[in-house]
Design a protein around this motif. Structure first.
Motif: not given
Ligand SMILES: [Fe+2]
Length: 561
Positions: A164-166, A199-201, A236-238, A353-355, A390-392
């Protein structure tokens, strides 16, 4: 607001899905010279058309049944005329599949974004297809062409990858990094059947007045992989943006066509089957305590473009959506999991999931009690094998966990006892046989290791006993007045606990990719999933295409048939 709602609001859905067969000669004409075959274009050189409908940001997703349905999605600089996919297999005829249009107008910049989605169904399983994407006002001399492979059926081996978090490689954007280009190449190196993007693409919401531009950079970066194999995302949150719908997800929902969940919240969560594995993708912003969506810190307000008609967003405003589905997502999850109980064709249940429910990152977000309360009991009840998050922005692997210990956490400020619902590991050493049997517990992986420019590979430790320690968010951290007038802040996690569930953490780098190989085994025998995590050390100093093996984990258990 759903993409369908967006279509209705904008009144721009002027195309309809449909199919007709064409000859291979027609395909050649369409593919090689789109304007020759187009009634509209007969009267005009397409390069002279005002609207530019050239397909870009092309990407694939699975339909409800990945063995027979694939969706081709893309964007265009302006409204496309007759957007379509030409599908073919070597030695057989070709089919034109018309795309539906979805548009949204960004609530901050006022920019209208045009996207197109062509559903290719009735496909043969485990088969290779060629496709071309075009429109009558496609300005390319040669339309984009690519191939993809449908999923297998039955208990057969396959590979998938995840992170995640790309972010994007355009370094002018907040959280962007050149590493996000290498991260896409890493997916191609391992040639999975599909990729889970947890998530957080692209962090568009951290660049509020340029959200569509950031999304476009994301789409262009991933195309060289996502146009050839499905990339299955979760929000994700973003992905939550001011001005863009009820949960701020209009941009995300407009761009992705994902399996239906049968609720009034399409696109947020979904499931699909590949071989003997059920994949469940969740939208954790619905259950987490953390307030991590967009936030105006101040002292200046966020002022949308005048054309949007949106009011300015005052300092101290955050977009907090916990509980938006009013339990609908959790009920759907319970029903989806319950349906697997007597299905012997399903050996594995994988959730993305993201978080995070289990993260001991000290400079990242940490663990969220909301997930532990809402979903971990369901994972226990129905035997979810693996959770990918992801997330972290790092890599962490948990021991298999089942159940939880109550009232063993501590308030981060006062030291008072807090119930963090500390997950209980069922084993705390690498198995001598080399394999975890996940019938005893669920393994959680933190894979926020895509390409973002903010790695968080530092981990907590209990100063009293030296054991790993995690921050835990047990209540909402809404904005509070900060240190100077008109400025607001959000507090860090409110609790800590010993991370007795943490098995392995990568302290060398926050960048990597997880590769999963499912071995279905034989009837009456055992089946396994081998996870190999490859990391890229030194990226903090210099982007790198070099990914090396860091961790291996094997999950194995008896087949259900
Ligand atoms: Fe995040």
């Amino acid at each position: 607001m759903t993409p369908q709602d967006t279509e209705a609001r904008n009144g721009a859905d002027d195309t309809r899905p449909g199919r007709r067969s064409i000859s291979r000669r027609d395909l050649f004409r369409v593919a090689g010279a789109a304007w020759v075959a187009s009634p509209l274009a007969h009267s005009s050189d397409p390069r002279g058309l005002v609207a530019d409908g050239t397909p870009e940001q092309i990407h694939l997703t699975w339909g409800a049944d990945p063995s027979r349905t694939v969706v081709v999605s893309w964007a265009a600089p302006a409204q496309a005329v007759n957007p379509r996919v030409i599908l073919s297999q070597p030695g057989s005829g070709s089919t034109v599949v018309h795309a539906i249009q979805r548009v949204y107008t960004d609530g901050l910049s006022g920019q209208t974004v045009f996207t197109y989605h062509a559903t290719l169904d009735g496909l043969a399983s485990q088969s290779k297809y060629h496709y071309t994407v075009t429109a009558d006002n496609d300005r390319q001399a040669t339309p984009f062409a690519a191939t993809f492979q449908t999923a297998p059926r039955g208990k057969v081996p396959f590979r998938w990858t995840s992170y995640g978090d790309l972010a994007t490689p355009v370094t002018s954007w907040v959280m962007s990094s050149p590493q996000s280009r290498h991260a896409v190449d890493a997916v191609e190196r391992f040639e999975p059947l599909f990729h889970l993007l947890n998530g957080d693409l692209c962090y568009a919401n951290l660049n509020p007045m340029a959200q569509p531009a950031v999304w476009a950079d994301y789409g262009r970066n991933v195309q060289r992989s996502a146009a050839y194999r499905p990339w299955m995302p979760c929000p994700g949150n973003h992905e939550i943006e001011f001005g863009n719908g009820e949960q701020g997800m209009d941009s995300y929902l407009t761009r992705f066509s994902l399996p239906d969940n049968g609720t009034r919240f399409p696109g947020r969560w979904y499931s699909f089957r590949v071989g003997s594995a059920l994949f469940i993708s969740l939208a954790a912003d619905d259950v987490i305590y953390q307030d991590s969506g967009p936030f105006v810190t101040g002292p200046e307000p966020l002022v949308p473009a005048r054309s949007t008609g949106q009011a300015r967003i005052e300092p101290g405003t955050s977009f907090y959506i916990r509980g938006y589905s009013d339990g609908a997502q959790t009920r759907w999850l319970a029903e989806t999991l319950a349906a697997t109980r007597h299905d012997s064709t399903i050996d594995w249940i994988i959730v993305q999931m993201h978080q995070d429910a289990l993260s001991s990152s000290i400079n990242g977000n940490g663990s969220d009690k909301g997930i532990r309360e809402a979903w971990l009991p369901l994972f226990d009840q129905y035997g979810v094998d693996l959770v990918l998050c992801g997330h972290d922005h790092d890599y962490e692997r948990s021991w298999p966990v089942r159940g939880c210990n109550h009232h063993v956490g501590r308030d981060a400020a006062t030291g008072d006892a807090v119930d963090t619902c500390q997950p209980r590991p069922v084993i705390t050493a690498e198995p001598t046989a080399g394999e975890f049997d996940t019938r005893g517990g669920t393994v959680h992986l933190i894979l926020g290791c895509g390409g973002t420019g903010a790695p968080t590979d530092t981990y907590g430790k209990n100063p009293a006993n030296g054991v790993p320690q995690a921050k835990v968010i047990t209540r909402a951290n809404r904005p509070t007045p900060g240190g100077s007038p008109g400025v607001f802040m959000k507090l860090n996690a409110d609790a800590v606990e010993d991370a007795i569930w943490s098995a392995r953490r990568d302290t060398l780098t926050g960048y990597g990719i997880a590769v999963f190989d499912l071995n279905p085994g034989q009837p009456g025998g055992r089946t396994s999933i081998t996870m190999r995590y490859y990391h890229s050390v030194g990226v903090d100093r210099s982007p790198s295409s070099n990914y090396e093996l860091f961790d291996t984990m094997v999950l194995a258990k008896q087949r259900r048939d």
